[in-house]
Design a protein around this motif. Structure first.
Motif, mmCIF file in Angstrom:
data_model
loop_
_atom_site.group_PDB
_atom_site.id
_atom_site.type_symbol
_atom_site.label_atom_id
_atom_site.label_comp_id
_atom_site.label_asym_id
_atom_site.label_seq_id
_atom_site.Cartn_x
_atom_site.Cartn_y
_atom_site.Cartn_z
ATOM 1 N N GLU A 1 0.849 -1.190 0.000
ATOM 2 C CA GLU A 1 0.000 0.000 0.000
ATOM 3 C C GLU A 1 0.882 1.236 0.000
ATOM 4 N N SER A 2 0.631 2.143 -0.927
ATOM 5 C CA SER A 2 1.445 3.340 -1.047
ATOM 6 C C SER A 2 1.160 4.302 0.103
ATOM 7 N N GLN B 1 18.827 9.246 8.713
ATOM 8 C CA GLN B 1 19.357 7.972 8.253
ATOM 9 C C GLN B 1 18.806 7.707 6.861
ATOM 10 N N TYR B 2 19.505 6.906 6.077
ATOM 11 C CA TYR B 2 19.007 6.598 4.737
ATOM 12 C C TYR B 2 19.308 5.152 4.382
ATOM 13 N N ILE B 3 18.498 4.622 3.456
ATOM 14 C CA ILE B 3 18.672 3.246 3.010
ATOM 15 C C ILE B 3 18.091 3.125 1.609
ATOM 16 N N GLY B 4 18.698 2.291 0.791
ATOM 17 C CA GLY B 4 18.163 1.984 -0.533
ATOM 18 C C GLY B 4 17.479 0.628 -0.508
ATOM 19 N N GLN B 5 16.284 0.555 -1.086
ATOM 20 C CA GLN B 5 15.525 -0.692 -1.102
ATOM 21 C C GLN B 5 15.427 -1.303 -2.495
ATOM 22 N N GLY B 6 16.081 -0.656 -3.510
ATOM 23 C CA GLY B 6 16.007 -1.203 -4.861
ATOM 24 C C GLY B 6 14.578 -1.313 -5.344
ATOM 25 N N TRP B 7 14.274 -2.438 -6.033
ATOM 26 C CA TRP B 7 12.902 -2.638 -6.510
ATOM 27 C C TRP B 7 12.152 -3.669 -5.673
ATOM 28 N N LYS B 8 12.583 -3.897 -4.436
ATOM 29 C CA LYS B 8 12.011 -4.957 -3.607
ATOM 30 C C LYS B 8 10.582 -4.667 -3.138
ATOM 31 N N TYR B 9 10.206 -3.378 -3.026
ATOM 32 C CA TYR B 9 8.907 -3.042 -2.419
ATOM 33 C C TYR B 9 8.097 -2.134 -3.332
ATOM 34 N N PRO B 10 7.536 -2.665 -4.406
ATOM 35 C CA PRO B 10 6.724 -1.835 -5.301
ATOM 36 C C PRO B 10 5.400 -1.466 -4.650
ATOM 37 N N VAL B 11 4.832 -0.346 -5.092
ATOM 38 C CA VAL B 11 3.489 0.057 -4.658
ATOM 39 C C VAL B 11 2.513 0.000 -5.828
ATOM 40 N N ALA B 12 3.002 -0.374 -7.005
ATOM 41 C CA ALA B 12 2.159 -0.500 -8.192
ATOM 42 C C ALA B 12 2.800 -1.533 -9.118
ATOM 43 N N SER B 13 2.076 -1.925 -10.143
ATOM 44 C CA SER B 13 2.594 -2.898 -11.097
ATOM 45 C C SER B 13 3.707 -2.283 -11.939
ATOM 46 N N ASN B 14 4.772 -3.056 -12.160
ATOM 47 C CA ASN B 14 5.867 -2.593 -13.017
ATOM 48 C C ASN B 14 5.603 -2.870 -14.496
ATOM 49 N N LYS B 15 4.396 -3.391 -14.816
ATOM 50 C CA LYS B 15 4.082 -3.720 -16.205
ATOM 51 C C LYS B 15 3.635 -2.498 -17.009
ATOM 52 N N THR B 16 3.336 -1.386 -16.308
ATOM 53 C CA THR B 16 2.896 -0.180 -17.007
ATOM 54 C C THR B 16 3.856 0.970 -16.700
ATOM 55 N N LYS C 1 3.968 10.921 14.386
ATOM 56 C CA LYS C 1 4.338 9.982 15.428
ATOM 57 C C LYS C 1 5.303 8.943 14.886
ATOM 58 N N THR C 2 5.940 8.219 15.808
ATOM 59 C CA THR C 2 6.845 7.152 15.435
ATOM 60 C C THR C 2 6.139 6.135 14.542
ATOM 61 N N GLY C 3 6.798 5.771 13.455
ATOM 62 C CA GLY C 3 6.244 4.775 12.547
ATOM 63 C C GLY C 3 5.495 5.352 11.364
ATOM 64 N N VAL C 4 5.146 6.652 11.404
ATOM 65 C CA VAL C 4 4.431 7.271 10.287
ATOM 66 C C VAL C 4 5.360 7.352 9.067
ATOM 67 N N THR C 5 4.860 6.933 7.923
ATOM 68 C CA THR C 5 5.621 6.982 6.677
ATOM 69 C C THR C 5 4.865 7.839 5.666
ATOM 70 N N PHE C 6 5.605 8.681 4.921
ATOM 71 C CA PHE C 6 4.978 9.487 3.886
ATOM 72 C C PHE C 6 5.877 9.514 2.658
ATOM 73 N N ARG C 7 5.293 9.914 1.545
ATOM 74 C CA ARG C 7 5.966 9.865 0.254
ATOM 75 C C ARG C 7 6.357 11.260 -0.204
ATOM 76 N N LEU C 8 7.563 11.403 -0.707
ATOM 77 C CA LEU C 8 7.993 12.667 -1.319
ATOM 78 C C LEU C 8 7.679 12.567 -2.806
ATOM 79 N N ASP C 9 6.413 12.792 -3.146
ATOM 80 C CA ASP C 9 5.969 12.540 -4.507
ATOM 81 C C ASP C 9 6.439 13.596 -5.500
ATOM 82 N N LYS C 10 6.972 14.708 -5.008
ATOM 83 C CA LYS C 10 7.474 15.758 -5.902
ATOM 84 C C LYS C 10 9.001 15.750 -6.016
#
Length: 371
Positions: free
Chosen positions: A244-245, A341-356, A258-267
């Motif tokens: 889920e994105s 802190q930072y980390i790279g996750q590669g393509w391990k955790y998609p939020v959408a299909s990679n077919k489009t 709060k601790t655990g909240v995740t958000f996306r830098l979509d811009k």
């Protein structure tokens, strides 16, 4: 409202509270802190981790540079040093997990481990009375339900003898559900001799739920008949179920974080196969900077993600560099490196299909998690 309604609502929220998470993030997985030796009864100053050892002994060390330990970190700027002592005491650290380990579920986890052959420390109040602590120690990973409780051994290693970093991978399936994890240095077993030794620990991965393999219906055609003209089987890319994105920063910027909240830098955007920040990203980075300045206690983990058009190794490198670019921009604007802190996750955790094309654009993203 009837008692039955209250009971149903209560059961719903109890079930929600223990819902399993596919990824359990650790706080300060890179063991960042100011390098210093542990003092007796002193404060163990490593964000996210607490000392599980006896109050009568010194706390664990934050390395490198203490007691002649000079191995560079495998990740970040510092790492954890644990010792075992000939007087039958040993060191350990722990933390509360962001979500619990669930009984009977299988998880995977990794750490970078090493050993120092130069470490010398004291067993008395005499600062000049230093003894070698150069024997190899083993690592035991415990789970529990309170600070310092050792409820179950999840994994353990043989004594670590290598003096350079090596990644050790673990798989475990807890017999009960647990909310805490403990990393403990210990002697070789069975214990016939107590000795002075050490183990060095860095770069903990997230704890990931191992998904059972998906068995295709019997009516689907067999891959054995799906061959190329030359007779070899057609290679199929691994299918990863999208997560889920998380919401974009703009939707939660005015909320209490709060601790655990995740958000996306979509811009926050990058050119193809590049990690330099584009000018269009600056406005949203300014918003993130504002959030961090308004909340000086926040510590965040910046995660880079890619789509699957790259090899695994290139995707890992590119996603790491993109997350690092965001962190370096924030440091350049005055945010302390100890909060980032930072980390790279590669393509391990998609939020959408990679077919489009649109799906691949969504997967090529940067996320921020409050630690």
């Amino acid at each position: 409202m009837s008692r039955l309604h209250f009971l149903i609502i209560g059961l719903f929220f109890c079930g929600t509270a223990v819902a399993q998470k596919k990824i359990i993030y650790l706080t300060n997985p890179s063991f960042e802190g100011i390098p210093q030796s542990g003092g007796i009864g002193g404060v163990f100053n490593m964000s996210g981790w607490f000392d599980c050892g006896p109050l009568t002994e010194s706390s664990p060390d934050i390395q490198p540079g203490e007691f002649k330990v000079m191995l560079p970190p495998s990740h970040g700027n510092s790492y954890l040093g644990l010792v075992v002592r000939e007087k039958k005491t040993w060191e350990s650290v722990g933390q509360r997990l962001s979500s619990p380990l669930i009984k009977g579920k299988e998880y995977e986890f990794s750490l970078d481990l090493a050993h120092s052959i130069t470490l010398k420390s004291g067993l008395s109040v005499d600062a000049n009375d230093l003894k070698p602590f150069s024997e190899p120690a083993k690592l035991i990973i415990w789970a529990g339900n309170s600070a310092g409780e050792k409820g179950e051994v999840l994994a353990e290693t043989a004594p670590i003898k290598h003096t350079t970093w090596k990644t050790r991978k673990f798989k475990f399936k807890p017999k009960k559900s647990y909310s805490y994890i403990i990393l403990e240095a210990y002697y070789n077993t069975p214990v016939t001799t107590f000795y002075n030794g050490n183990i060095l620990i860095d770069n903990a991965s997230p704890i990931k739920l191992v998904e059972p393999p998906v068995v295709p219906p019997a009516t689907e055609p067999s891959m054995a008949n799906n061959t190329e003209k030359k007779g070899g089987p057609i290679a199929e890319p691994p299918v990863v179920k999208p997560l889920e994105s998380p919401p974009p920063l703009s939707e939660i910027i005015n909320q209490k974080l709060k601790t655990g909240v995740t958000f996306r830098l979509d811009k926050v955007l990058f050119d193809a196969n590049k990690y330099e920040l584009r000018s269009e990203s600056i406005q949203q980075l300014d918003d993130l900077l504002l959030v961090l300045n308004k909340n000086p206690d926040l510590v965040v983990l910046v995660e880079g993600h890619t789509n699957n058009l790259l090899s695994k190794s290139l995707a890992q490198q590119l996603s790491t560099n993109r997350a690092k670019s965001v962190v370096e921009w924030l440091i350049g604007k005055g945010i302390s490196a100890s909060r980032l802190q930072y980390i790279g996750q590669g393509w391990k955790y998609p939020v959408a299909s990679n077919k489009t094309l649109e799906g691949r654009k969504q997967n090529q993203r940067v996320e921020v998690r409050i630690l």
